[in-house]
Write a protein that holds these residues in place. Sequence first.
Motif, PDB file in Angstrom:
ATOM      1  N   LYS A 289       4.396  -3.318   9.215  1.00 52.48           N
ATOM      2  CA  LYS A 289       4.703  -3.821   7.879  1.00 52.48           C
ATOM      3  C   LYS A 289       3.426  -4.325   7.214  1.00 52.48           C
ATOM      4  N   GLY A 290       3.182  -3.877   5.994  1.00 56.64           N
ATOM      5  CA  GLY A 290       1.985  -4.281   5.271  1.00 56.64           C
ATOM      6  C   GLY A 290       0.723  -3.611   5.776  1.00 56.64           C
TER       7      GLY A 290
ATOM      8  N   ASP B 119      -4.755   0.916   3.910  1.00 61.55           N
ATOM      9  CA  ASP B 119      -5.315  -0.215   4.656  1.00 61.55           C
ATOM     10  C   ASP B 119      -6.108   0.281   5.873  1.00 61.55           C
ATOM     11  N   VAL B 120      -5.559   1.280   6.578  1.00 63.03           N
ATOM     12  CA  VAL B 120      -6.244   1.813   7.749  1.00 63.03           C
ATOM     13  C   VAL B 120      -7.558   2.465   7.337  1.00 63.03           C
ATOM     14  N   ALA B 121      -7.547   3.221   6.241  1.00 62.20           N
ATOM     15  CA  ALA B 121      -8.765   3.878   5.769  1.00 62.20           C
ATOM     16  C   ALA B 121      -9.831   2.842   5.428  1.00 62.20           C
ATOM     17  N   THR B 122      -9.446   1.785   4.745  1.00 59.41           N
ATOM     18  CA  THR B 122     -10.410   0.746   4.371  1.00 59.41           C
ATOM     19  C   THR B 122     -10.982   0.052   5.601  1.00 59.41           C
ATOM     20  N   THR B 123     -10.120  -0.219   6.571  1.00 56.16           N
ATOM     21  CA  THR B 123     -10.574  -0.889   7.796  1.00 56.16           C
ATOM     22  C   THR B 123     -11.606  -0.053   8.539  1.00 56.16           C
ATOM     23  N   HIS B 124     -11.337   1.206   8.689  1.00 55.58           N
ATOM     24  CA  HIS B 124     -12.254   2.061   9.439  1.00 55.58           C
ATOM     25  C   HIS B 124     -13.528   2.359   8.651  1.00 55.58           C
ATOM     26  N   LEU B 125     -13.429   2.400   7.350  1.00 55.04           N
ATOM     27  CA  LEU B 125     -14.648   2.544   6.553  1.00 55.04           C
ATOM     28  C   LEU B 125     -15.567   1.341   6.772  1.00 55.04           C
TER      29      LEU B 125
ATOM     30  N   LYS C 123       6.761   6.394  11.373  1.00 53.90           N
ATOM     31  CA  LYS C 123       6.280   5.145  11.963  1.00 53.90           C
ATOM     32  C   LYS C 123       4.852   5.252  12.504  1.00 53.90           C
ATOM     33  N   VAL C 124       4.168   6.361  12.164  1.00 51.96           N
ATOM     34  CA  VAL C 124       2.833   6.596  12.708  1.00 51.96           C
ATOM     35  C   VAL C 124       1.841   6.836  11.578  1.00 51.96           C
ATOM     36  N   ILE C 125       0.633   6.278  11.749  1.00 52.54           N
ATOM     37  CA  ILE C 125      -0.475   6.551  10.837  1.00 52.54           C
ATOM     38  C   ILE C 125      -1.477   7.431  11.587  1.00 52.54           C
ATOM     39  N   TYR C 126      -1.741   8.602  11.019  1.00 53.89           N
ATOM     40  CA  TYR C 126      -2.647   9.571  11.619  1.00 53.89           C
ATOM     41  C   TYR C 126      -3.984   9.549  10.874  1.00 53.89           C
ATOM     42  N   ARG C 127      -5.056   9.609  11.632  1.00 53.97           N
ATOM     43  CA  ARG C 127      -6.398   9.619  11.041  1.00 53.97           C
ATOM     44  C   ARG C 127      -7.173  10.835  11.550  1.00 53.97           C
ATOM     45  N   LEU C 128      -7.559  11.720  10.642  1.00 58.15           N
ATOM     46  CA  LEU C 128      -8.378  12.879  10.987  1.00 58.15           C
ATOM     47  C   LEU C 128      -9.824  12.560  10.649  1.00 58.15           C
ATOM     48  N   GLU C 129     -10.708  12.820  11.592  1.00 52.09           N
ATOM     49  CA  GLU C 129     -12.128  12.552  11.365  1.00 52.09           C
ATOM     50  C   GLU C 129     -12.951  13.771  11.754  1.00 52.09           C
TER      51      GLU C 129
END
Length: 266
Positions: free
Chosen positions: A169-170, A175-181, A234-240
């Motif tokens: 939640k929240g 948010d994930v993109a900003t954190t990893h940046l 329920k999952v956030i996926y990050r491709l790099e």
Amino acid sequence: MGDSRFCPQCGALVLPEDAFCGECGAALKVERPEPEPPMQPVPPPPIQSVPPPPVKAAKRIVTALMVVGGVVLLLLLIVLALPSSNETAQPPLVVNEQGVDTFRYQHIRSADAGFKVAGVKGEVGFSMDIPAGWQRQEGTQEHELVFKSPDDTPELQMFLAVLAEPATKGHSAADVATTHLTELRDMAADAEVLEQAEILSRVGTGQRAVLRYIGPSDSPGKLMTEMVVFQHGKVIYRLELTAPEPLWHTAQQAMQQALASLEFVP
């Protein structure tokens, strides 16, 4: 005296050499026509072959075109019947002077690699295309898959990774993109964000960012990283995608194909 005979006119006796009867003067010798020579068989006239009627030029052209077309079609069928070497050969990376590479791709499923996200139940997983010949990096965790190009030198190594984490939640994709940046900028010297925007793909809206930074000592020169973050259920996926700067345009082809083929829970 020679043979005698009688005149056919008056019956008087006449000699064979007499031409006329001495009594009545009738002619005694009858002129007979000379026999005609026997007829020679006339040979039949020689049989002459009748030349075929002339073929019109248009008909000749049509016939020639049909023959040529048949040969071309036969060659095409032979070529199509030959086995393609592309199906088995692992292609090397081809780099031209403009830095444009050519990849062939293989389709992968995360389920085949034991991909899991801790704390998330239900459907979790994805499938996508990666360049043929790229191998999974050893030592990665269940919630991440990292594939490395087959090049051994740091100047040519490229990486394509998919990482996942629970969506709380929240805690959105942005948010994930900003954190990893922030993490990348803190750990890399002279890191700069070249692009950052929202993108729309076939799996939905995502967050995208591109960075350039100085690589570690074993990777001379600058590196480039492209990050795309999606939320699915329920999952956030990050491709790099990470690659040396000279090969950046080449490496982006791998990311573009991954995004074009990406499917969640296939």
